[in-house]
Design a protein around this motif. Structure first.
Motif, PDB file in Angstrom:
ATOM      1  N   LEU A  12     -32.026 -45.915 -18.440  1.00 48.08           N
ATOM      2  CA  LEU A  12     -32.410 -46.693 -19.727  1.00 48.08           C
ATOM      3  C   LEU A  12     -33.582 -46.143 -20.528  1.00 48.08           C
ATOM      4  CD1 LEU A  12     -31.637 -49.360 -21.196  1.00 48.08           C
ATOM      5  CD2 LEU A  12     -33.334 -50.658 -19.801  1.00 48.08           C
ATOM      6  N   SER A  13     -34.590 -45.866 -19.715  1.00 46.41           N
ATOM      7  CA  SER A  13     -35.609 -45.120 -20.500  1.00 46.41           C
ATOM      8  C   SER A  13     -35.365 -44.004 -21.020  1.00 46.41           C
ATOM      9  CB  SER A  13     -36.910 -45.023 -19.197  1.00 46.41           C
ATOM     10  OG  SER A  13     -37.876 -44.311 -19.703  1.00 46.41           O
ATOM     11  N   SER A  14     -34.687 -43.100 -20.391  1.00 42.85           N
ATOM     12  CA  SER A  14     -34.080 -41.900 -21.266  1.00 42.85           C
ATOM     13  C   SER A  14     -33.390 -41.926 -22.282  1.00 42.85           C
ATOM     14  CB  SER A  14     -33.510 -40.904 -20.133  1.00 42.85           C
ATOM     15  OG  SER A  14     -34.211 -40.536 -19.064  1.00 42.85           O
ATOM     16  N   ALA A  15     -32.359 -42.981 -22.332  1.00 45.31           N
ATOM     17  CA  ALA A  15     -31.509 -43.409 -23.444  1.00 45.31           C
ATOM     18  C   ALA A  15     -32.335 -44.060 -24.540  1.00 45.31           C
ATOM     19  CB  ALA A  15     -30.537 -44.452 -22.995  1.00 45.31           C
ATOM     20  N   THR A  16     -33.539 -44.732 -24.307  1.00 44.35           N
ATOM     21  CA  THR A  16     -34.093 -45.437 -25.299  1.00 44.35           C
ATOM     22  C   THR A  16     -35.325 -44.829 -25.847  1.00 44.35           C
ATOM     23  OG1 THR A  16     -35.059 -46.934 -23.813  1.00 44.35           O
ATOM     24  CG2 THR A  16     -33.168 -47.647 -24.850  1.00 44.35           C
ATOM     25  N   GLY A  17     -35.985 -43.898 -25.024  1.00 44.61           N
ATOM     26  CA  GLY A  17     -37.135 -43.497 -25.419  1.00 44.61           C
ATOM     27  C   GLY A  17     -38.303 -44.509 -24.870  1.00 44.61           C
ATOM     28  N   VAL A  18     -38.229 -45.447 -24.072  1.00 45.91           N
ATOM     29  CA  VAL A  18     -39.102 -46.510 -23.497  1.00 45.91           C
ATOM     30  C   VAL A  18     -39.657 -46.164 -22.502  1.00 45.91           C
ATOM     31  CG1 VAL A  18     -39.699 -48.859 -23.478  1.00 45.91           C
ATOM     32  CG2 VAL A  18     -38.159 -48.126 -25.443  1.00 45.91           C
ATOM     33  N   ASP A  19     -40.785 -45.912 -21.917  1.00 44.91           N
ATOM     34  CA  ASP A  19     -40.999 -45.577 -20.911  1.00 44.91           C
ATOM     35  C   ASP A  19     -41.055 -47.024 -19.544  1.00 44.91           C
ATOM     36  OD1 ASP A  19     -44.231 -45.641 -22.008  1.00 44.91           O
ATOM     37  OD2 ASP A  19     -43.821 -47.194 -20.141  1.00 44.91           O
ATOM     38  N   VAL A  20     -40.709 -46.473 -18.490  1.00 41.74           N
ATOM     39  CA  VAL A  20     -40.469 -47.508 -17.332  1.00 41.74           C
ATOM     40  C   VAL A  20     -41.296 -48.719 -17.113  1.00 41.74           C
ATOM     41  CG1 VAL A  20     -39.975 -47.528 -14.989  1.00 41.74           C
ATOM     42  CG2 VAL A  20     -39.100 -45.603 -16.027  1.00 41.74           C
ATOM     43  N   GLY A  21     -42.546 -48.326 -17.311  1.00 39.81           N
ATOM     44  CA  GLY A  21     -43.710 -49.324 -17.454  1.00 39.81           C
ATOM     45  C   GLY A  21     -43.426 -50.398 -18.426  1.00 39.81           C
ATOM     46  N   THR A  22     -43.237 -49.909 -19.659  1.00 43.31           N
ATOM     47  CA  THR A  22     -42.911 -50.919 -20.814  1.00 43.31           C
ATOM     48  C   THR A  22     -41.602 -51.417 -20.453  1.00 43.31           C
ATOM     49  OG1 THR A  22     -43.945 -49.009 -22.122  1.00 43.31           O
ATOM     50  CG2 THR A  22     -42.591 -50.889 -23.461  1.00 43.31           C
ATOM     51  N   ILE A  23     -40.552 -51.068 -20.067  1.00 38.41           N
ATOM     52  CA  ILE A  23     -39.478 -51.658 -19.863  1.00 38.41           C
ATOM     53  C   ILE A  23     -39.713 -53.063 -18.734  1.00 38.41           C
ATOM     54  CG2 ILE A  23     -37.031 -51.810 -18.881  1.00 38.41           C
ATOM     55  CD1 ILE A  23     -36.851 -48.715 -19.880  1.00 38.41           C
ATOM     56  N   ARG A  24     -40.307 -52.596 -17.958  1.00 36.71           N
ATOM     57  CA  ARG A  24     -40.867 -53.566 -16.891  1.00 36.71           C
ATOM     58  C   ARG A  24     -41.580 -54.699 -17.690  1.00 36.71           C
ATOM     59  NH1 ARG A  24     -41.618 -49.226 -12.344  1.00 36.71           N
ATOM     60  NH2 ARG A  24     -39.658 -49.080 -11.422  1.00 36.71           N
ATOM     61  N   PHE A  25     -42.645 -54.373 -18.226  1.00 39.08           N
ATOM     62  CA  PHE A  25     -43.266 -55.338 -19.232  1.00 39.08           C
ATOM     63  C   PHE A  25     -42.376 -56.271 -19.777  1.00 39.08           C
ATOM     64  CE2 PHE A  25     -45.712 -56.608 -22.906  1.00 39.08           C
ATOM     65  CZ  PHE A  25     -46.701 -57.167 -22.462  1.00 39.08           C
ATOM     66  N   TYR A  26     -41.589 -55.733 -20.623  1.00 40.43           N
ATOM     67  CA  TYR A  26     -40.664 -56.463 -21.317  1.00 40.43           C
ATOM     68  C   TYR A  26     -39.850 -57.548 -20.647  1.00 40.43           C
ATOM     69  CZ  TYR A  26     -41.724 -53.482 -25.429  1.00 40.43           C
ATOM     70  OH  TYR A  26     -42.311 -52.436 -26.328  1.00 40.43           O
ATOM     71  N   GLU A  27     -39.400 -56.920 -19.554  1.00 38.31           N
ATOM     72  CA  GLU A  27     -38.722 -57.810 -18.551  1.00 38.31           C
ATOM     73  C   GLU A  27     -39.681 -59.050 -18.046  1.00 38.31           C
ATOM     74  OE1 GLU A  27     -37.228 -56.056 -14.972  1.00 38.31           O
ATOM     75  OE2 GLU A  27     -36.216 -54.400 -16.459  1.00 38.31           O
ATOM     76  N   ARG A  28     -40.934 -58.800 -17.622  1.00 40.00           N
ATOM     77  CA  ARG A  28     -41.799 -59.856 -17.305  1.00 40.00           C
ATOM     78  C   ARG A  28     -42.138 -60.711 -18.501  1.00 40.00           C
ATOM     79  NH1 ARG A  28     -44.635 -55.360 -15.186  1.00 40.00           N
ATOM     80  NH2 ARG A  28     -46.144 -55.642 -16.741  1.00 40.00           N
ATOM     81  N   THR A  29     -42.120 -60.293 -19.741  1.00 37.84           N
ATOM     82  CA  THR A  29     -42.503 -61.227 -20.785  1.00 37.84           C
ATOM     83  C   THR A  29     -41.470 -62.004 -21.364  1.00 37.84           C
ATOM     84  OG1 THR A  29     -42.476 -59.490 -22.336  1.00 37.84           O
ATOM     85  CG2 THR A  29     -44.688 -59.906 -21.214  1.00 37.84           C
ATOM     86  N   GLY A  30     -40.147 -61.613 -20.820  1.00 41.14           N
ATOM     87  CA  GLY A  30     -38.904 -62.152 -21.289  1.00 41.14           C
ATOM     88  C   GLY A  30     -38.243 -61.544 -22.439  1.00 41.14           C
ATOM     89  N   LEU A  31     -38.622 -60.500 -23.077  1.00 38.90           N
ATOM     90  CA  LEU A  31     -38.054 -59.942 -24.242  1.00 38.90           C
ATOM     91  C   LEU A  31     -36.825 -59.378 -23.785  1.00 38.90           C
ATOM     92  CD1 LEU A  31     -41.099 -58.006 -25.797  1.00 38.90           C
ATOM     93  CD2 LEU A  31     -39.894 -60.084 -26.553  1.00 38.90           C
ATOM     94  N   LEU A  32     -36.756 -58.886 -22.522  1.00 39.01           N
ATOM     95  CA  LEU A  32     -35.506 -58.304 -21.975  1.00 39.01           C
ATOM     96  C   LEU A  32     -35.163 -59.122 -20.730  1.00 39.01           C
ATOM     97  CD1 LEU A  32     -36.014 -54.440 -21.460  1.00 39.01           C
ATOM     98  CD2 LEU A  32     -34.485 -55.595 -23.086  1.00 39.01           C
ATOM     99  N   PRO A  33     -33.973 -59.281 -20.661  1.00 34.71           N
ATOM    100  CA  PRO A  33     -33.419 -60.230 -19.592  1.00 34.71           C
ATOM    101  C   PRO A  33     -33.397 -59.415 -18.186  1.00 34.71           C
ATOM    102  CG  PRO A  33     -31.317 -59.513 -20.962  1.00 34.71           C
ATOM    103  CD  PRO A  33     -32.517 -59.176 -21.470  1.00 34.71           C
TER     104      PRO A  33
END
Length: 154
Positions: A12-33
């Motif tokens: 997912l990180s490679s496909a979007t250019g968003v680093d793994v830590g940011t993806i996890r942060f977005y999950e914790r904050t509810g921006l990503l399910p």
């Protein structure tokens, strides 16, 4: 449309250019399910995560604050709602950008005034820019913060 098989977080990180830590942060904050978990414990991301993360990334590229992105995401879940609040949210972002542009213009002017203090190459101890910066560090007026001050040559 072809279905996307599940992906690991690195995919997912490679496909979007968003680093793994940011993806996890977005999950914790509810921006990503939260993704489903595979039997081995790995997160299993699908098309909805790819689309959602791309949406967030685009909003961040527009410098929209995370709280406002959350509101926009909430609106995507209720497409029958009136969009007046969305318009207001974007209008507020435009106002923030305009304020930042005004601030950047003032900064440009200050730097230009500072740069005018040293127009030729010479020793650092004779540099008008350094003289001004040191004066400001001592709490004295400097060329970039006192427009009416007479400029001295080094």
């Amino acid at each position: 449309m072809a279905t996307i098989s599940t992906m690991k977080i690195g995919d997912l990180s490679s496909a979007t250019g968003v680093d793994v830590g940011t993806i996890r942060f977005y999950e914790r904050t509810g921006l990503l399910p939260a993704p489903a978990r595979q039997a081995n414990g790995y997160r299993a991301y699908g098309h909805e995560h790819l689309e959602g993360l791309s949406f967030v990334r685009h909003c961040r590229a527009l410098d929209i604050p995370l709280a406002d992105i959350k509101k926009l995401l909430d609106f995507t879940a209720v497409p029958q709602e009136d969009c007046a609040d969305i318009n207001q949210l974007v209008d507020e972002q435009i106002d923030r950008v305009r304020a930042r542009l005004k601030s950047l213009k003032a900064l440009e002017k200050q730097l230009t005034l500072l740069r005018a203090q040293c127009s030729e190459r010479h020793r650092a101890r004779e540099c008008g820019i350094l003289t001004e910066l040191v004066s400001a560090a001592h709490g004295e007026a400097c060329a970039c913060h006192a427009p009416g001050r007479a400029l001295t040559s080094a």
